[in-house]
Motif scaffolding. Structure first.
Motif, PDB file in Angstrom:
ATOM      1  N   TYR A 324       0.816  -1.221   0.000  1.00 28.11           N
ATOM      2  CA  TYR A 324       0.000   0.000   0.000  1.00 28.11           C
ATOM      3  C   TYR A 324       0.846   1.265   0.000  1.00 28.11           C
ATOM      4  CZ  TYR A 324      -3.814  -3.187   1.123  1.00 28.11           C
ATOM      5  OH  TYR A 324      -4.726  -4.209   1.088  1.00 28.11           O
ATOM      6  N   VAL A 325       2.136   1.123  -0.184  1.00 27.25           N
ATOM      7  CA  VAL A 325       3.018   2.285  -0.150  1.00 27.25           C
ATOM      8  C   VAL A 325       2.753   3.220  -1.319  1.00 27.25           C
ATOM      9  CG1 VAL A 325       5.430   2.959  -0.475  1.00 27.25           C
ATOM     10  CG2 VAL A 325       4.857   1.257   1.228  1.00 27.25           C
ATOM     11  N   GLN A 326       2.433   2.660  -2.481  1.00 28.61           N
ATOM     12  CA  GLN A 326       2.272   3.457  -3.682  1.00 28.61           C
ATOM     13  C   GLN A 326       0.876   4.050  -3.832  1.00 28.61           C
ATOM     14  OE1 GLN A 326       3.430   0.841  -6.862  1.00 28.61           O
ATOM     15  NE2 GLN A 326       5.595   0.853  -6.305  1.00 28.61           N
ATOM     16  N   GLU A 327      -0.038   3.781  -2.914  1.00 28.94           N
ATOM     17  CA  GLU A 327      -1.376   4.359  -2.975  1.00 28.94           C
ATOM     18  C   GLU A 327      -1.350   5.812  -2.514  1.00 28.94           C
ATOM     19  OE1 GLU A 327      -3.990   3.060  -4.259  1.00 28.94           O
ATOM     20  OE2 GLU A 327      -3.274   1.009  -4.535  1.00 28.94           O
ATOM     21  N   SER A 328      -2.155   6.655  -3.164  1.00 33.50           N
ATOM     22  CA  SER A 328      -2.228   8.055  -2.749  1.00 33.50           C
ATOM     23  C   SER A 328      -2.954   8.160  -1.418  1.00 33.50           C
ATOM     24  CB  SER A 328      -2.961   8.877  -3.811  1.00 33.50           C
ATOM     25  OG  SER A 328      -4.298   8.437  -3.943  1.00 33.50           O
ATOM     26  N   ALA A 329      -2.606   9.181  -0.658  1.00 32.38           N
ATOM     27  CA  ALA A 329      -3.151   9.327   0.701  1.00 32.38           C
ATOM     28  C   ALA A 329      -4.646   9.586   0.681  1.00 32.38           C
ATOM     29  CB  ALA A 329      -2.418  10.457   1.425  1.00 32.38           C
ATOM     30  N   SER A 330      -5.114  10.437  -0.209  1.00 29.15           N
ATOM     31  CA  SER A 330      -6.535  10.776  -0.242  1.00 29.15           C
ATOM     32  C   SER A 330      -7.386   9.588  -0.677  1.00 29.15           C
ATOM     33  CB  SER A 330      -6.763  11.966  -1.182  1.00 29.15           C
ATOM     34  OG  SER A 330      -6.310  11.657  -2.491  1.00 29.15           O
ATOM     35  N   LYS A 331      -6.925   8.840  -1.650  1.00 26.20           N
ATOM     36  CA  LYS A 331      -7.693   7.681  -2.120  1.00 26.20           C
ATOM     37  C   LYS A 331      -7.722   6.584  -1.068  1.00 26.20           C
ATOM     38  CE  LYS A 331      -8.211   4.650  -6.138  1.00 26.20           C
ATOM     39  NZ  LYS A 331      -7.657   4.271  -7.458  1.00 26.20           N
ATOM     40  N   ALA A 333      -7.557   7.022   2.201  1.00 25.02           N
ATOM     41  CA  ALA A 333      -8.451   7.463   3.271  1.00 25.02           C
ATOM     42  C   ALA A 333      -9.911   7.306   2.869  1.00 25.02           C
ATOM     43  CB  ALA A 333      -8.149   8.922   3.623  1.00 25.02           C
ATOM     44  N   ALA A 334     -10.239   7.667   1.637  1.00 25.78           N
ATOM     45  CA  ALA A 334     -11.625   7.526   1.170  1.00 25.78           C
ATOM     46  C   ALA A 334     -12.039   6.058   1.121  1.00 25.78           C
ATOM     47  CB  ALA A 334     -11.765   8.172  -0.206  1.00 25.78           C
ATOM     48  N   SER A 335     -11.160   5.183   0.699  1.00 30.50           N
ATOM     49  CA  SER A 335     -11.487   3.762   0.627  1.00 30.50           C
ATOM     50  C   SER A 335     -11.678   3.161   2.022  1.00 30.50           C
ATOM     51  CB  SER A 335     -10.386   3.008  -0.128  1.00 30.50           C
ATOM     52  OG  SER A 335     -10.224   3.518  -1.437  1.00 30.50           O
ATOM     53  N   CYS A 336     -10.867   3.559   2.973  1.00 25.87           N
ATOM     54  CA  CYS A 336     -11.022   3.064   4.344  1.00 25.87           C
ATOM     55  C   CYS A 336     -12.358   3.495   4.929  1.00 25.87           C
ATOM     56  CB  CYS A 336      -9.874   3.564   5.215  1.00 25.87           C
ATOM     57  SG  CYS A 336      -8.256   2.877   4.807  1.00 25.87           S
ATOM     58  N   LEU A 337     -12.754   4.737   4.667  1.00 30.56           N
ATOM     59  CA  LEU A 337     -14.039   5.213   5.183  1.00 30.56           C
ATOM     60  C   LEU A 337     -15.202   4.505   4.504  1.00 30.56           C
ATOM     61  CD1 LEU A 337     -15.505   7.154   7.050  1.00 30.56           C
ATOM     62  CD2 LEU A 337     -15.412   8.877   5.249  1.00 30.56           C
ATOM     63  N   LEU A 338     -15.108   4.257   3.204  1.00 34.50           N
ATOM     64  CA  LEU A 338     -16.186   3.548   2.505  1.00 34.50           C
ATOM     65  C   LEU A 338     -16.320   2.119   3.029  1.00 34.50           C
ATOM     66  CD1 LEU A 338     -18.330   3.344   0.340  1.00 34.50           C
ATOM     67  CD2 LEU A 338     -16.536   2.898  -1.331  1.00 34.50           C
ATOM     68  N   LEU A 339     -15.204   1.436   3.280  1.00 34.84           N
ATOM     69  CA  LEU A 339     -15.274   0.084   3.835  1.00 34.84           C
ATOM     70  C   LEU A 339     -15.873   0.093   5.233  1.00 34.84           C
ATOM     71  CD1 LEU A 339     -14.711  -2.917   3.670  1.00 34.84           C
ATOM     72  CD2 LEU A 339     -12.350  -2.463   4.375  1.00 34.84           C
ATOM     73  N   PRO A 366     -12.060  -1.178  -6.219  1.00 34.41           N
ATOM     74  CA  PRO A 366     -10.924  -2.118  -6.183  1.00 34.41           C
ATOM     75  C   PRO A 366     -10.093  -2.014  -4.912  1.00 34.41           C
ATOM     76  CG  PRO A 366     -11.083  -1.043  -8.331  1.00 34.41           C
ATOM     77  CD  PRO A 366     -12.023  -0.331  -7.433  1.00 34.41           C
ATOM     78  N   LEU A 367      -9.834  -0.803  -4.449  1.00 28.37           N
ATOM     79  CA  LEU A 367      -9.039  -0.640  -3.237  1.00 28.37           C
ATOM     80  C   LEU A 367      -9.814  -1.082  -2.006  1.00 28.37           C
ATOM     81  CD1 LEU A 367      -6.410   0.249  -1.996  1.00 28.37           C
ATOM     82  CD2 LEU A 367      -7.227   2.613  -1.999  1.00 28.37           C
ATOM     83  N   VAL A 368     -11.118  -0.879  -1.985  1.00 27.56           N
ATOM     84  CA  VAL A 368     -11.934  -1.332  -0.859  1.00 27.56           C
ATOM     85  C   VAL A 368     -11.883  -2.863  -0.737  1.00 27.56           C
ATOM     86  CG1 VAL A 368     -14.309  -1.510  -0.002  1.00 27.56           C
ATOM     87  CG2 VAL A 368     -13.461   0.672  -0.872  1.00 27.56           C
ATOM     88  N   LYS A 369     -11.923  -3.560  -1.856  1.00 26.86           N
ATOM     89  CA  LYS A 369     -11.838  -5.028  -1.827  1.00 26.86           C
ATOM     90  C   LYS A 369     -10.480  -5.488  -1.316  1.00 26.86           C
ATOM     91  CE  LYS A 369     -15.015  -5.414  -5.749  1.00 26.86           C
ATOM     92  NZ  LYS A 369     -15.160  -5.827  -7.168  1.00 26.86           N
ATOM     93  N   ARG A 370      -9.426  -4.785  -1.698  1.00 25.14           N
ATOM     94  CA  ARG A 370      -8.087  -5.143  -1.199  1.00 25.14           C
ATOM     95  C   ARG A 370      -7.990  -4.931   0.305  1.00 25.14           C
ATOM     96  NH1 ARG A 370      -3.806  -1.783  -4.212  1.00 25.14           N
ATOM     97  NH2 ARG A 370      -2.520  -2.838  -2.646  1.00 25.14           N
ATOM     98  N   LEU A 371      -8.577  -3.855   0.790  1.00 25.54           N
ATOM     99  CA  LEU A 371      -8.539  -3.584   2.229  1.00 25.54           C
ATOM    100  C   LEU A 371      -9.316  -4.642   3.007  1.00 25.54           C
ATOM    101  CD1 LEU A 371      -9.048   0.289   2.143  1.00 25.54           C
ATOM    102  CD2 LEU A 371      -6.953  -0.920   2.723  1.00 25.54           C
TER     103      LEU A 371
END
Length: 415
Positions: A324-331, A333-339, A366-371
């Motif tokens: 998850y190092v290469q993921e942008s900070a805003s995206k 954070a938004a994915s964590c909140l949606l999950l 896609p990022l929500v599923k990974r989380l």
């Protein structure tokens, strides 16, 4: 590596009282402060509020005066044109008849009614989606410490800076450091943040400093803990009101390094990063998005705070993971909140969340599923600092929450 928590009280300097976090205009600030630090000591007195200055100029009066002057000047010009036209029509009766035939008085009087400029009936349907977007900063416009007038511009600027701090796959050139070593280091940094009662922003920034430094410098494994402790020291100076001193970091390293080595590493990190350490972190975006939770804070403060804490737990679980190092900070954070919203069955991505985050629901799927896969399957018994931290009742024991089934999550995201 980490020293037991209870052993520090006898041999080290006494820890400082709890420090206030970064000043942000988040609604759950009062309840979140009890989670950031477990120390019973309270921070210093809260800052006094004062109203923002109003408009001290007379610009609106001047504009009104200019409009009146323009109106008076425009009148005679129209009158002169009208008299000139009448003179022409009087001299040429043929043109007068043709003009009256082409533009009869009834049609001329009906033309202004076809396109009225200030008709409220026609102007009302124009803003179709405006009522769906909530202004989350309007309640704090009078608070000079909240900076509500500039909040939107500040976070837009932070989102623009994310492109400058994108991390490549730097582990390819680190021949003496592996992903597992980085995960162990970050797990230790979580314990340091908890023992020193530092802000969460300090932890996230310190991990970013380690990653960006390893992008530029090839390091050995025996210096990895020195890099991590020095990164926490730099982040503490940037985020904390009363940062720990150098001796405190020498103590947590079990005196494995000397004072001169830590100071030299601090200079090396700052020079390598060109002293630009204001790196966007997901925790700041998460606190911003938390103001948009679809629950009334006055009636369901406990449920809203628990949802936010669950999103913080998911976000902090990504810190030791190199994927998850290469993921942008805003995206992120938004994915964590949606999950977290899906796990609590609180609906989906509202238009207001999409507006302020800049991401649609489909972009986050896609990022929500990974989380969710991370919470479900990727467990390491050796790296349990984050789960132990969020298993405490202060954090609503969100680490014990059962993750969603992958098939149920797929259905929930489509709904």
């Amino acid at each position: 590596m980490p020293v037991p928590r209870n052993s520090k009280t006898t041999g080290s300097k006494q820890l400082r009282p709890g420090k206030a976090g970064a000043v942000e205009n988040a609604r759950p600030e009062k309840e979140e402060s009890c989670q950031a630090k477990r120390s019973p000591s309270s921070p210093q007195g809260a800052p006094k509020k004062r109203s923002a200055f109003g408009d001290l100029t007379n610009a609106h009066k001047n504009q009104a005066g200019l409009r009146k002057k323009d109106a008076t000047k425009a009148g005679p010009r129209k009158a002169q044109k009208g008299t000139a036209a009448l003179g022409v029509l009087k001299n040429n009766e043929i043109n007068l008849k043709k003009a009256t035939r082409k533009t009869p008085p009834d049609e001329a009087s009906a033309e202004p009614k076809l396109v009225p400029k200030n008709d409220p009936v026609l102007e009302e349907p124009a803003p179709v989606q405006a009522p769906a977007i909530e202004d989350i900063d309007k309640e704090q416009l009078g608070d000079a410490y909240a900076s509500a007038e500039y909040a939107k511009e500040i976070f837009n600027y932070m989102k623009e800076r994310e492109e400058k701090f994108l991390l490549p796959n730097y582990m390819e050139k680190q021949y003496d450091i592996s992903r597992d070593m980085r995960a162990i280091l970050v797990d230790w940094m979580v314990e340091v943040q908890e023992n020193f009662e530092l802000n969460h922003e300090t932890l996230y920034l310190a991990v970013k400093l380690v990653d960006h430094y390893l992008v530029e410098v090839v390091s050995m494994r025996d210096k990895l803990q020195l890099i991590g402790s020095t990164a926490i020291l730099i982040a503490s100076k940037f985020e904390e009101r009363c940062p720990p001193c150098v001796d405190d970091f020498l103590y947590i390293c079990d005196d494995a390094y000397k004072r001169e080595e830590l100071i030299a590493m601090e200079m090396s990190i700052l020079r390598t990063l060109k002293f630009d350490i204001n790196i966007p972190i997901p925790y700041r975006f998460l606190r911003r998005f938390a103001k948009l939770l679809p629950l009334p804070w006055s009636q369901c403060a406990h449920a809203s705070m628990e949802t936010l804490t669950l999103a913080r737990f998911i976000c902090e679980m990504t810190l030791p993971e190199y994927d998850y190092v290469q993921e942008s900070a805003s995206k992120l954070a938004a994915s964590c909140l949606l999950l977290a919203l899906k796990m609590k069955s609180l609906g989906g991505w509202s238009p207001t969340l999409e507006y302020y985050s800049g991401y649609s629901s489909h972009e986050l799927h896609p990022l929500v599923k990974r989380l969710n896969f991370l919470l479900t399957y990727q467990h390491d018994d050796k790296l349990k600092a984050v789960r132990t931290k969020y298993s405490h009742r202060v954090f609503f024991e969100v680490a014990k929450s059962a993750p969603m089934d992958m098939l149920k999550l797929e259905v929930a995201l489509k709904s």
